[in-house]
Write a protein that holds these residues in place. Structure first.
Motif, PDB file in Angstrom:
ATOM      1  N   THR A  58      -8.136 -14.664  -0.405  1.00 39.10           N
ATOM      2  CA  THR A  58      -6.966 -14.232  -1.161  1.00 39.10           C
ATOM      3  C   THR A  58      -7.363 -13.096  -2.092  1.00 39.10           C
ATOM      4  OG1 THR A  58      -7.386 -15.948  -2.822  1.00 39.10           O
ATOM      5  CG2 THR A  58      -5.815 -16.472  -1.081  1.00 39.10           C
ATOM      6  N   LEU A  59      -6.364 -12.367  -2.585  1.00 37.25           N
ATOM      7  CA  LEU A  59      -6.576 -11.182  -3.415  1.00 37.25           C
ATOM      8  C   LEU A  59      -6.051 -11.414  -4.829  1.00 37.25           C
ATOM      9  CD1 LEU A  59      -5.317  -8.461  -0.900  1.00 37.25           C
ATOM     10  CD2 LEU A  59      -7.683  -9.241  -1.237  1.00 37.25           C
ATOM     11  N   ALA A  60      -6.713 -10.819  -5.800  1.00 39.31           N
ATOM     12  CA  ALA A  60      -6.253 -10.857  -7.194  1.00 39.31           C
ATOM     13  C   ALA A  60      -6.571  -9.517  -7.832  1.00 39.31           C
ATOM     14  CB  ALA A  60      -6.928 -11.990  -7.968  1.00 39.31           C
ATOM     15  N   GLY A  61      -5.772  -9.128  -8.798  1.00 37.53           N
ATOM     16  CA  GLY A  61      -5.976  -7.877  -9.502  1.00 37.53           C
ATOM     17  C   GLY A  61      -4.647  -7.303  -9.937  1.00 37.53           C
ATOM     18  N   ASP A  62      -4.654  -6.475 -10.978  1.00 35.77           N
ATOM     19  CA  ASP A  62      -3.399  -5.897 -11.450  1.00 35.77           C
ATOM     20  C   ASP A  62      -2.806  -4.907 -10.457  1.00 35.77           C
ATOM     21  OD1 ASP A  62      -5.054  -3.682 -11.722  1.00 35.77           O
ATOM     22  OD2 ASP A  62      -5.020  -3.677 -13.920  1.00 35.77           O
ATOM     23  N   TRP A  63      -3.527  -4.608  -9.378  1.00 38.06           N
ATOM     24  CA  TRP A  63      -3.062  -3.694  -8.330  1.00 38.06           C
ATOM     25  C   TRP A  63      -2.368  -4.432  -7.192  1.00 38.06           C
ATOM     26  CZ3 TRP A  63      -5.647  -5.018  -3.851  1.00 38.06           C
ATOM     27  CH2 TRP A  63      -6.843  -5.729  -4.018  1.00 38.06           C
ATOM     28  N   THR A  64      -2.341  -5.761  -7.236  1.00 40.94           N
ATOM     29  CA  THR A  64      -1.641  -6.533  -6.218  1.00 40.94           C
ATOM     30  C   THR A  64      -0.174  -6.676  -6.605  1.00 40.94           C
ATOM     31  OG1 THR A  64      -2.184  -8.644  -7.275  1.00 40.94           O
ATOM     32  CG2 THR A  64      -3.739  -7.791  -5.629  1.00 40.94           C
ATOM     33  N   GLU A  65       0.623  -7.249  -5.723  1.00 42.80           N
ATOM     34  CA  GLU A  65       2.056  -7.358  -5.959  1.00 42.80           C
ATOM     35  C   GLU A  65       2.352  -8.470  -6.961  1.00 42.80           C
ATOM     36  OE1 GLU A  65       5.442  -6.811  -6.656  1.00 42.80           O
ATOM     37  OE2 GLU A  65       4.785  -5.447  -5.061  1.00 42.80           O
ATOM     38  N   LEU A  69      -6.959  -3.074   4.795  1.00 43.40           N
ATOM     39  CA  LEU A  69      -6.216  -3.352   3.569  1.00 43.40           C
ATOM     40  C   LEU A  69      -5.598  -2.067   3.013  1.00 43.40           C
ATOM     41  CD1 LEU A  69      -5.451  -5.419   1.349  1.00 43.40           C
ATOM     42  CD2 LEU A  69      -7.568  -4.773   0.160  1.00 43.40           C
ATOM     43  N   THR A  70      -4.325  -2.140   2.669  1.00 38.02           N
ATOM     44  CA  THR A  70      -3.622  -1.016   2.050  1.00 38.02           C
ATOM     45  C   THR A  70      -3.492  -1.271   0.558  1.00 38.02           C
ATOM     46  OG1 THR A  70      -2.355  -0.589   4.059  1.00 38.02           O
ATOM     47  CG2 THR A  70      -1.494   0.311   2.010  1.00 38.02           C
ATOM     48  N   VAL A  71      -3.945  -0.312  -0.258  1.00 33.13           N
ATOM     49  CA  VAL A  71      -3.910  -0.464  -1.708  1.00 33.13           C
ATOM     50  C   VAL A  71      -3.337   0.807  -2.328  1.00 33.13           C
ATOM     51  CG1 VAL A  71      -5.930  -1.989  -1.675  1.00 33.13           C
ATOM     52  CG2 VAL A  71      -6.232   0.458  -2.095  1.00 33.13           C
ATOM     53  N   PRO A  72      -2.817   0.723  -3.546  1.00 34.10           N
ATOM     54  CA  PRO A  72      -2.374   1.934  -4.232  1.00 34.10           C
ATOM     55  C   PRO A  72      -3.564   2.785  -4.631  1.00 34.10           C
ATOM     56  CG  PRO A  72      -2.187   0.026  -5.680  1.00 34.10           C
ATOM     57  CD  PRO A  72      -2.548  -0.503  -4.327  1.00 34.10           C
ATOM     58  N   PRO A  73      -3.405   4.103  -4.653  1.00 34.89           N
ATOM     59  CA  PRO A  73      -4.504   4.972  -5.085  1.00 34.89           C
ATOM     60  C   PRO A  73      -4.722   4.865  -6.592  1.00 34.89           C
ATOM     61  CG  PRO A  73      -2.520   6.262  -4.760  1.00 34.89           C
ATOM     62  CD  PRO A  73      -2.199   4.861  -4.296  1.00 34.89           C
ATOM     63  N   PRO A  74      -5.862   5.354  -7.086  1.00 31.70           N
ATOM     64  CA  PRO A  74      -6.094   5.339  -8.539  1.00 31.70           C
ATOM     65  C   PRO A  74      -5.062   6.186  -9.279  1.00 31.70           C
ATOM     66  CG  PRO A  74      -8.133   5.757  -7.341  1.00 31.70           C
ATOM     67  CD  PRO A  74      -7.022   5.866  -6.343  1.00 31.70           C
ATOM     68  N   GLY A  75      -4.724   5.743 -10.481  1.00 31.34           N
ATOM     69  CA  GLY A  75      -3.805   6.491 -11.327  1.00 31.34           C
ATOM     70  C   GLY A  75      -4.547   7.399 -12.284  1.00 31.34           C
ATOM     71  N   PRO A  76      -3.838   7.959 -13.264  1.00 32.89           N
ATOM     72  CA  PRO A  76      -4.463   8.868 -14.224  1.00 32.89           C
ATOM     73  C   PRO A  76      -5.474   8.161 -15.115  1.00 32.89           C
ATOM     74  CG  PRO A  76      -2.059   9.087 -14.229  1.00 32.89           C
ATOM     75  CD  PRO A  76      -2.385   7.850 -13.461  1.00 32.89           C
ATOM     76  N   ALA A  88     -11.331 -10.228  -6.382  1.00 31.56           N
ATOM     77  CA  ALA A  88     -10.685  -9.763  -7.611  1.00 31.56           C
ATOM     78  C   ALA A  88     -11.365  -8.508  -8.134  1.00 31.56           C
ATOM     79  CB  ALA A  88     -10.720 -10.865  -8.672  1.00 31.56           C
ATOM     80  N   THR A  89     -11.722  -7.637  -7.225  1.00 33.61           N
ATOM     81  CA  THR A  89     -12.368  -6.377  -7.567  1.00 33.61           C
ATOM     82  C   THR A  89     -11.313  -5.313  -7.845  1.00 33.61           C
ATOM     83  OG1 THR A  89     -12.389  -5.632  -5.279  1.00 33.61           O
ATOM     84  CG2 THR A  89     -14.269  -6.954  -6.019  1.00 33.61           C
ATOM     85  N   PRO A  90     -11.709  -4.128  -8.344  1.00 43.09           N
ATOM     86  CA  PRO A  90     -10.767  -3.009  -8.384  1.00 43.09           C
ATOM     87  C   PRO A  90     -10.258  -2.681  -6.988  1.00 43.09           C
ATOM     88  CG  PRO A  90     -12.676  -2.548  -9.762  1.00 43.09           C
ATOM     89  CD  PRO A  90     -12.992  -3.802  -8.996  1.00 43.09           C
ATOM     90  N   ALA A  91      -9.118  -2.028  -6.921  1.00 40.23           N
ATOM     91  CA  ALA A  91      -8.452  -1.779  -5.642  1.00 40.23           C
ATOM     92  C   ALA A  91      -9.331  -0.992  -4.681  1.00 40.23           C
ATOM     93  CB  ALA A  91      -7.132  -1.043  -5.884  1.00 40.23           C
ATOM     94  N   TRP A  92     -10.011   0.037  -5.190  1.00 41.51           N
ATOM     95  CA  TRP A  92     -10.795   0.871  -4.289  1.00 41.51           C
ATOM     96  C   TRP A  92     -12.007   0.119  -3.719  1.00 41.51           C
ATOM     97  CZ3 TRP A  92     -10.254   1.678  -9.519  1.00 41.51           C
ATOM     98  CH2 TRP A  92     -11.392   1.506 -10.308  1.00 41.51           C
ATOM     99  N   VAL A  93     -12.506  -0.870  -4.441  1.00 37.85           N
ATOM    100  CA  VAL A  93     -13.589  -1.703  -3.924  1.00 37.85           C
ATOM    101  C   VAL A  93     -13.044  -2.651  -2.856  1.00 37.85           C
ATOM    102  CG1 VAL A  93     -15.333  -3.422  -4.499  1.00 37.85           C
ATOM    103  CG2 VAL A  93     -14.887  -1.522  -6.069  1.00 37.85           C
ATOM    104  N   ALA A  94     -11.898  -3.266  -3.128  1.00 34.67           N
ATOM    105  CA  ALA A  94     -11.298  -4.174  -2.157  1.00 34.67           C
ATOM    106  C   ALA A  94     -10.968  -3.439  -0.865  1.00 34.67           C
ATOM    107  CB  ALA A  94     -10.043  -4.799  -2.742  1.00 34.67           C
TER     108      ALA A  94
END
Length: 462
Positions: free
Chosen positions: A388-395, A268-275, A255-261
């Motif tokens: 398993t994955l958790a975070g506001d960056w998951t689906e 693992l494919t994650v969205p890039p950081p936003g503004p 349940a880390t930030p996306a870039w850490v995961a």
């Protein structure tokens, strides 16, 4: 070797805490890790020496339609630190011309000009339905016409603040999800929920207390690295410099930030950081009244989207703020103070001075939420059967909000509990979640603030 049946939750933000609480409720042994010395991630409070006050690292607009978030607060005991504004009301101020209005959804509100945006018609609001049918590649600006009567005074500020990006880029489908779960569900789903004692008092500290009482082990200030994989399982990791080996019945929720995961999980494919998001806090000599008479007001035509008041603290939130975040704190404070000070009641008499302030810059506040980036969101389950994955960056189908974070944590916990080696899942001994109930307590200018409490017990504000 760790004891059998432990679930290791890596990340103590809201997603990780929600997952850990759900697991502890189900009788699982839990260990939580975070490289920061405190829990909460981007949703926490801290004491600021400059202001001499406790402030939140970011302002968050919570609504009564955020059912998963509010249920989490009820179950952890944090509901006592929340107050719901009833009936739903959203004051706005147009900084261009000083026009003020209050959006009051519910019932036949679209047919009452006093409850709508000035100059709008009922049919104008139906345009929002286009976001509900948006395709995967549509932006908000693709579905809502910039020439519409509501675009600048409602849709743009709501979309920018909810999705942290320009309307020309952010996903119309995500904005449609916001509307579907709040505005389009009626007044009962649109009530603002305030945390007058701060975010930690509502969403972090009670969860930590609940976890400790359940016997969970908390490792704060412990960086996790070196995940090892064998076949279809994660077999171990390093935490705070010590090796943790996983037993046959152990699981991991990342349940880390996306870039850490992305760094920890191969492929693992994650969205890039936003503004960036910039939050600015001012300490005044006395409390002031905001336009509209409520503890917050939406701002149109200026730098910030929202202005909040709590006792003698004023806080403003600026989303999609990369350019602003590059400026010195003094420049940011001067610009924002010049915009909001003339609209306060009473107007502070500082003879050209700026009150004490604190600028908080979150460079990677959310993942990017363009349609292309949303398509990169991973699902909860991974190729490894105990990870398993958790975070506001998951689906989750939602923008990267507190509601999305808690929802993702709950889903990750459920996925872990659904594994065949979990005896509690097999026996069906899940605790039932009851609905969240409350009673109004006191009124202020026609609005009612109700303190949320466990088992439907409202408590007098004092």
């Amino acid at each position: 070797m760790s004891a059998p049946g432990i679930v290791h939750v890596i990340g103590a933000g809201l997603a990780g805490l929600a997952a850990a609480v759900r697991l502890a409720e189900a009788g699982r042994r839990v260990a939580v890790y975070d490289q920061a010395p405190q829990a909460g991630g981007r949703c926490r409070s801290f004491h600021d020496a400059t202001l001499g006050r406790s402030i939140d690292n970011g302002n968050h607009m919570v609504l009564s339609g955020n059912r998963t978030l509010l249920d989490y607060a009820r179950r952890t005991g944090g509901a006592d630190a929340l107050e719901e504004l009833r009936p739903a009301a959203f004051p706005f101020l147009d900084l261009h011309d000083g026009t003020t209005w209050t959006l009051r959804p519910g019932g036949l509100w679209l047919f009452d000009p006093a409850r709508r945006v000035p100059g709008s018609r009922p049919l104008d609001y139906l345009a929002s339905l286009l976001c509900l049918t948006a395709g995967r590649h549509h932006s908000v600006a693709d579905r809502l016409s910039p020439s519409g009567a509501l675009f600048e005074r409602l849709w743009r500020p709501l979309a920018v603040s909810a999705l942290n990006g320009p309307v020309e880029r952010v996903s119309a489908r995500l904005f449609g999800a916001v509307l579907r779960e709040t505005l389009l569900r009626g007044e009962a789903a649109c009530r603002p929920v305030l945390a007058p004692r701060g975010l930690s008092a509502a969403f972090v500290d009670p969860a930590l207390a609940r976890l400790r009482s359940a016997g969970a082990v908390l490792h704060l200030g412990a960086r996790v690295d070196g995940l090892t994989y064998e076949g279809d399982r994660l077999t171990g990791f390093a935490a705070g410099g010590s090796a943790v080996a996983l037993g046959a019945d152990d699981g991991v929720i990342l349940a880390t930030p996306a870039w850490v995961a992305e760094r920890l999980v191969p492929g693992l494919t994650v969205p890039p950081p936003g503004p960036a998001i910039v939050n600015l806090h001012f300490r005044l000599d006395m409390p002031v009244r905001l336009p509209g008479g409520l503890p917050f007001v939406g701002l149109v035509g200026g730098t910030a989207e929202w202005l909040f008041a709590r006792d003698d603290l004023l806080s403003v939130t600026i989303s999609d703020a990369d350019a602003l975040a590059d400026l010195p704190a003094e420049v940011i404070a001067g610009r924002l103070w010049a915009e909001i000070a003339p609209h306060l009641n009473p107007v502070p008499r500082l003879e050209g001075q700026i009150p004490p302030f604190r600028v908080v810059k979150e460079r990677r506040a959310t993942p990017d939420q363009s349609p292309e980036s949303v398509a990169r969101r991973p699902k909860t389950r991974t190729h490894w059967n105990n990870l398993t994955l958790a975070g506001d960056w998951t689906e989750t189908g939602l923008p990267a909000t507190l509601e999305a974070a808690v929802r993702s944590g709950s889903r990750a916990a459920e996925a872990t509990l659904s594994n065949g080696n979990n005896p509690i899942r097999r026996s069906g001994l899940f605790p039932a979640f009851t609905s969240f109930r409350h009673r109004p307590i006191w009124t202020d200018g026609g609005a009612v603030l109700a303190r949320r409490g466990p088992e439907g017990q409202s408590k007098k504000r004092g």
